[in-house]
Scaffold this motif. Structure first.
Motif, mmCIF file in Angstrom:
data_model
loop_
_atom_site.group_PDB
_atom_site.id
_atom_site.type_symbol
_atom_site.label_atom_id
_atom_site.label_comp_id
_atom_site.label_asym_id
_atom_site.label_seq_id
_atom_site.Cartn_x
_atom_site.Cartn_y
_atom_site.Cartn_z
ATOM 1 N N TYR A 1 20.338 5.392 -24.494
ATOM 2 C CA TYR A 1 20.777 4.458 -23.471
ATOM 3 C C TYR A 1 19.585 4.004 -22.642
ATOM 4 C CZ TYR A 1 23.200 2.901 -19.185
ATOM 5 O OH TYR A 1 23.636 2.184 -18.096
ATOM 6 N N THR A 2 19.268 2.713 -22.706
ATOM 7 C CA THR A 2 18.158 2.158 -21.935
ATOM 8 C C THR A 2 18.693 1.541 -20.652
ATOM 9 O OG1 THR A 2 18.263 0.240 -23.433
ATOM 10 C CG2 THR A 2 16.536 1.822 -23.806
ATOM 11 N N TYR A 3 18.169 2.015 -19.520
ATOM 12 C CA TYR A 3 18.657 1.645 -18.191
ATOM 13 C C TYR A 3 17.496 1.111 -17.354
ATOM 14 C CZ TYR A 3 20.625 2.289 -13.494
ATOM 15 O OH TYR A 3 21.053 2.099 -12.205
ATOM 16 N N GLU A 4 17.747 0.053 -16.596
ATOM 17 C CA GLU A 4 16.724 -0.604 -15.764
ATOM 18 C C GLU A 4 15.513 -1.015 -16.618
ATOM 19 O OE1 GLU A 4 16.517 -1.652 -12.631
ATOM 20 O OE2 GLU A 4 18.559 -1.057 -12.118
ATOM 21 N N CYS A 5 15.805 -1.490 -17.788
ATOM 22 C CA CYS A 5 14.746 -1.835 -18.731
ATOM 23 C C CYS A 5 14.989 -3.199 -19.373
ATOM 24 C CB CYS A 5 14.659 -0.760 -19.820
ATOM 25 S SG CYS A 5 13.589 -1.185 -21.206
ATOM 26 N N ASP A 6 16.230 -3.442 -19.828
ATOM 27 C CA ASP A 6 16.563 -4.680 -20.558
ATOM 28 C C ASP A 6 15.704 -4.839 -21.802
ATOM 29 O OD1 ASP A 6 18.729 -5.603 -19.227
ATOM 30 O OD2 ASP A 6 17.714 -7.184 -18.135
ATOM 31 N N LEU A 7 15.685 -3.808 -22.616
ATOM 32 C CA LEU A 7 14.872 -3.833 -23.823
ATOM 33 C C LEU A 7 15.225 -5.029 -24.706
ATOM 34 C CD1 LEU A 7 12.640 -2.006 -25.015
ATOM 35 C CD2 LEU A 7 14.422 -0.883 -26.362
#
Length: 219
Positions: free
Chosen positions: A178-184
């Motif tokens: 889960y990628t958070y505060e990233c917007d991969l």
């Protein structure tokens, strides 16, 4: 192509990497609740092309779309989920995702800003016994082909918070990242799609995405 025993997938890559016909696809998760599951429209297409060029994978050039409750989810080793808003998994959908992940699948959840408060609740339906843990910067997922000594790179700015990569672990295996505060996924899209895009950010995003794919297909 079913993959209920994903231990065969690294071998499959070796056997099909020289074939012209694509062997598999990256898939997007379609979910209920009103959230924009279809966001980052060009992300998976660009990630597939980058992986084919840099990892010698054999992804189809177009993405697949699979619904949360569909048996078709078992056709895909890597499923991507994004959005800004609400998410709702029915009991059947939660059970289907659980079977998929325990059976060898992988879910990448990419918070496109606003997803967090919804998706955490829904993933508790899928795995009530598990909680997201933040992966340290020295985790192998940040040290595949491309090295990220500081962990998950920051791609798109929202609240001035650092990027964080969380995981659900099942018997020691990452089943959900889960990628958070990233917007991969924003960084995977066509260059110039978002204000503030830079060549460096887009490169870092695609390299990190390739690390995810590499990790999934070799672990």
């Amino acid at each position: 192509m079913k993959f209920k025993l994903l231990t065969f997938f690294p071998l499959l890559i070796l056997l099909t990497s020289s074939f012209n016909t694509p062997a598999y696809q990256l898939a997007r998760l379609k979910y209920s609740g009103g959230g924009d599951w279809y966001g980052n429209r060009t992300a998976l297409v660009n990630l597939a092309a980058f992986c084919n060029q840099n990892l010698r994978t054999n992804f189809a050039p177009e993405e697949a779309v699979t619904e949360a409750g569909s048996p078709e989810i078992f056709n895909y080793p890597f499923v991507y989920m994004t959005g800004h808003g609400n998410v709702v998994f029915s009991a059947q959908e939660a059970q289907n995702i659980r079977r998929y992940l325990i059976g060898g699948g992988f879910l990448h959840i990419d918070d496109n800003y606003g997803l967090d408060k919804y998706v955490r609740v829904q993933m508790k339906k899928v795995f009530p016994e598990l909680s997201f843990i933040e992966l340290p910067a020295n985790h192998p997922i940040y040290n595949e082909k491309f090295k990220f000594p500081n962990g998950l790179p920051k791609i798109h700015e929202h609240d001035g918070k650092r990027a964080q990569g969380f995981a659900l672990l099942w018997e020691g295996r990452i089943i959900c990242y889960y990628t958070y505060e990233c917007d991969l996924g924003n960084g995977w899209e066509d260059f110039g799609t978002y204000p503030g895009d830079t060549a460096e950010k887009r490169s870092n995003a695609l390299k990190m995405g390739a690390n995810l794919v590499s990790y999934v297909l070799t672990h």
